[in-house]
Design an enzyme around this catalytic site. Sequence first.
Site, PDB file in Angstrom:
ATOM      1  N   ASP A  86      47.441  78.641  61.660  1.00 41.16           N
ATOM      2  CA  ASP A  86      47.003  79.038  63.006  1.00 41.16           C
ATOM      3  C   ASP A  86      45.544  78.605  63.183  1.00 41.16           C
ATOM      4  O   ASP A  86      44.722  78.825  62.308  1.00 41.16           O
ATOM      5  CB  ASP A  86      47.118  80.559  63.173  1.00 41.16           C
ATOM      6  CG  ASP A  86      46.781  80.997  64.597  1.00 41.16           C
ATOM      7  OD1 ASP A  86      47.679  81.000  65.454  1.00 41.16           O
ATOM      8  OD2 ASP A  86      45.589  81.326  64.826  1.00 41.16           O
ATOM      9  N   LEU A  87      45.278  77.947  64.319  1.00 41.07           N
ATOM     10  CA  LEU A  87      43.924  77.434  64.547  1.00 41.07           C
ATOM     11  C   LEU A  87      42.949  78.572  64.871  1.00 41.07           C
ATOM     12  O   LEU A  87      43.269  79.473  65.660  1.00 41.07           O
ATOM     13  CB  LEU A  87      43.928  76.415  65.687  1.00 41.07           C
ATOM     14  CG  LEU A  87      44.770  75.149  65.475  1.00 41.07           C
ATOM     15  CD1 LEU A  87      44.627  74.220  66.675  1.00 41.07           C
ATOM     16  CD2 LEU A  87      44.385  74.436  64.195  1.00 41.07           C
ATOM     17  N   ASP A 123      48.953  77.373  69.294  1.00 42.90           N
ATOM     18  CA  ASP A 123      48.131  76.711  68.281  1.00 42.90           C
ATOM     19  C   ASP A 123      48.665  76.993  66.875  1.00 42.90           C
ATOM     20  O   ASP A 123      47.924  77.003  65.895  1.00 42.90           O
ATOM     21  CB  ASP A 123      46.675  77.160  68.393  1.00 42.90           C
ATOM     22  CG  ASP A 123      46.515  78.668  68.246  1.00 42.90           C
ATOM     23  OD1 ASP A 123      47.562  79.371  68.251  1.00 42.90           O
ATOM     24  OD2 ASP A 123      45.378  79.147  68.111  1.00 42.90           O
TER      25      ASP A 123
END
Length: 507
Positions: A377-378, A420
């Site tokens: 996950d960004l 994301d």
Amino acid sequence: MFFPLASRIFLQTHVWPILLREGKVSEIRLTITHHLGDKIPVLMNCQRTTIDGVEAYAWLFFVTTERGRYEQELLETRKRTESLLDETVKNTRFIRTLTDNFPNMIAYWDKNLICRFANLAYLQGFARPASEMIGITLQELLGEKLYAQSQPQISAVLSGEAQEFEREISKDDGSTTNVLSNYFPDRASNGEVQGFFVLITNITELRKADGQVRLLASVFNATSEGIMVTDANSNIRSINPAFSTLTGYSDEEVLGKPASILNSGRHDSSFFQHMYQQLRSSGEWVGQVWNKRKDGQHFLAKLTLSSIKNHAGAVSHYVGVFHDVTIEWERQEEIAHLALHDSLTKLPNRLLLMERLQQLLIMAQRQERRIAILFLDLDGFKEVNDSWGHDMGDHVLKTVASRLLQQIRSSDTAARLGGDEFVILLDQPDSIDDIAMIAARLIDEINKPIEWQGNPTTVGASIGIAIFQHGDIQAEQLLKQADTAMYQAKKYGKNRFHFSATIGQNS
């Protein structure tokens, strides 16, 4: 002594009794003896008379040597004539039997256009008995209209030129009959034409078949599908214009060549073995084949192959009918790709990821296998999106996707789940340490600046890792473990990786 013994006996027993009774005999055949000893045939007449008051007999002998020869020749000639007449009768009977069994109409017309012979088919064709046909004139038989149409051919054959022509004859019931007429001149020994023979063949069915052939040829040439006809050895014998349009090959370039001239090389030998096996067993094969055009370009063809057998039941030809379905195939591939891939990053989506993960888990049931899921996950992506807009956000996501692909093997999978969130699926990583190194390298790559339209930005990545080594677990459970581990990474400060607590304990 003038007569030999046989003639003397005949004289005593037959001639003298008649002479004594009637006084004369006529035309008696005897033989007299020549002084040299030869026997001479004679024809004898005798008349009783009186000479000087004395009863006497006057004998008259005609030597018949030549006459006998003439009579013998006449007899032999007569026998030969009778033999020839008998042979002629036999030949006439043979010719009549032969011609009456012909389906063709046969007749003979003399130079005055009077019928001298007609076989049974000719009589039936004109619905006349032989008694009316023999002696009839051609004009009377044909009628004014048909006779006028045939006049040029009649004049030509009487001039010594054989004729062949077709006629379409209308019947009273409205139907038509097509006939092929042949006129052959009959020449005497001096070369003079003394009549002509007529041979008429009913070609109505032939013309119907010819019409069907022309119709099929028109369809063959007009259809938009490519058609190829080969012999039993798969050598091309005929193609239609659409074949040339689809493949780029002309008639001269393919006729006589093997059908494999279109082989693209994208199918192995087993593909064609199966094709011909089905073709031999059922007489037809339908499927898709990658072919190659003259310019080397490949195209996908929807192909129907059919076998044609001869009267003996052996395959004599194959017919292939095909059309280009490359565009349709590309559209289907695109639809399938869109169904299994993320439209923005082109990475596999959740559906394809879970399908590949499930396959690996099934394989792990048969053979020991290590599988790792890295749930990524960004960090800081929301701020980038809010500050720079969605275009910048999309650019960041595509850049991250590209960097992920560069850091994994072709046997591994990088997927985008949405937003994301990304997942890396590792098949058979060497060790847990190797997995940790990959995770660290991914974080380093993602942390590198990303520039868009001259504006640089950065994002981080939190990674949760779940590992399968043995046991029984569902794909969704393994993904959930990695997701949970990712949240642990965020909890401990973000931009880092964290292993699932159930590592090595997936049972």
